[in-house]
Enzyme design. Sequence first.
Site, PDB file in Angstrom:
ATOM      1  N   ASP A 187      41.852  32.144  93.816  1.00 37.44           N
ATOM      2  CA  ASP A 187      43.268  32.515  93.797  1.00 37.44           C
ATOM      3  C   ASP A 187      44.003  31.607  92.815  1.00 37.44           C
ATOM      4  O   ASP A 187      43.443  30.651  92.296  1.00 37.44           O
ATOM      5  CB  ASP A 187      43.881  32.374  95.198  1.00 37.44           C
ATOM      6  N   ASP A 236      46.629  29.766  93.658  1.00 45.45           N
ATOM      7  CA  ASP A 236      47.492  28.889  94.433  1.00 45.45           C
ATOM      8  C   ASP A 236      48.895  29.497  94.442  1.00 45.45           C
ATOM      9  O   ASP A 236      49.126  30.571  93.899  1.00 45.45           O
ATOM     10  CB  ASP A 236      47.468  27.451  93.896  1.00 45.45           C
TER      11      ASP A 236
END
Length: 291
Positions: free
Chosen positions: A209, A211
């Site tokens: 991902d 973040d």
Amino acid sequence: MAKRVLGIIGGSGVYDIDGLEWAEWQRVVTPFGAPSDELLFGRYAGVDMVFLPRHGRGHVQTPSTINYRANIDAMKRAGVTDIISISACGSLKEELPPGTFVIVDQFIDRTFLRQNTFFGPGLVAHVPMAHPVCPALATALEEAATAENIRHARGGTYICIEGPQFSTLAESRLYRQWGCSVIGMTAATEAKLAREAEIPYALVAMVTDYDCWHPDHEHVTVDAVIKVLHENAANARKIVTAVAERLGPERKPSPLGVETVLDVAIMTAPDKRDPNLVAKLDAVAGRVLKK
């Protein structure tokens, strides 16, 4: 030339490898308590390998409750000569999207609840950590990723937070200002203990991902992370098998001299050393303590 025993620390999908010969789970006892799980011993392409599920099979340990000292001690007792860690992480840079494998070369450690050293009162040691990753292992990982057409980046700083919560937006922005590439919750502790145990270490950080700093990823969710983890699992197995083939069953010493780092690290005079701690370090530091 010395024999290689390649240790792999990772998730459940990493050790399920086709072609792993003589695979057998074994319990390893350590003076630091129980490791996260049994260790899986096997051989691939002529290379003896030892796998350890970082969080235990079924992911039962949090980043803070992992017994890192037992994990690294168990690896040392198992004869492991090199450790490759494979760990999920968040990206702090636009050019490292989910699915990218980052071959990290630096760490910033922001943890505060865990034991990150084998040494202590009665046996003080200071090992150098300027270059925490073995460049020879990192190069082999880079070559393996290239050969397998896995999207990857060589170099970058991994910031290790305590967790288990993900970052706040302010924290995520701060870490970007520091120049960090990826964020995780485990690898810096492993790297420190591996260095104390004189085992060369390298990390493949698998981006799941962006973040929370990224406007399209403001809320990191477990579902999103697991989805990318599953997509990455096949590539993780590919890179493990490819790097084993490249490293081979015979090894040369790390260019960093990791195998002898304790020669100049122990500060406590022999007559002042705690015998109980000396006994606990029979695997980690027995090479120098038995002299």
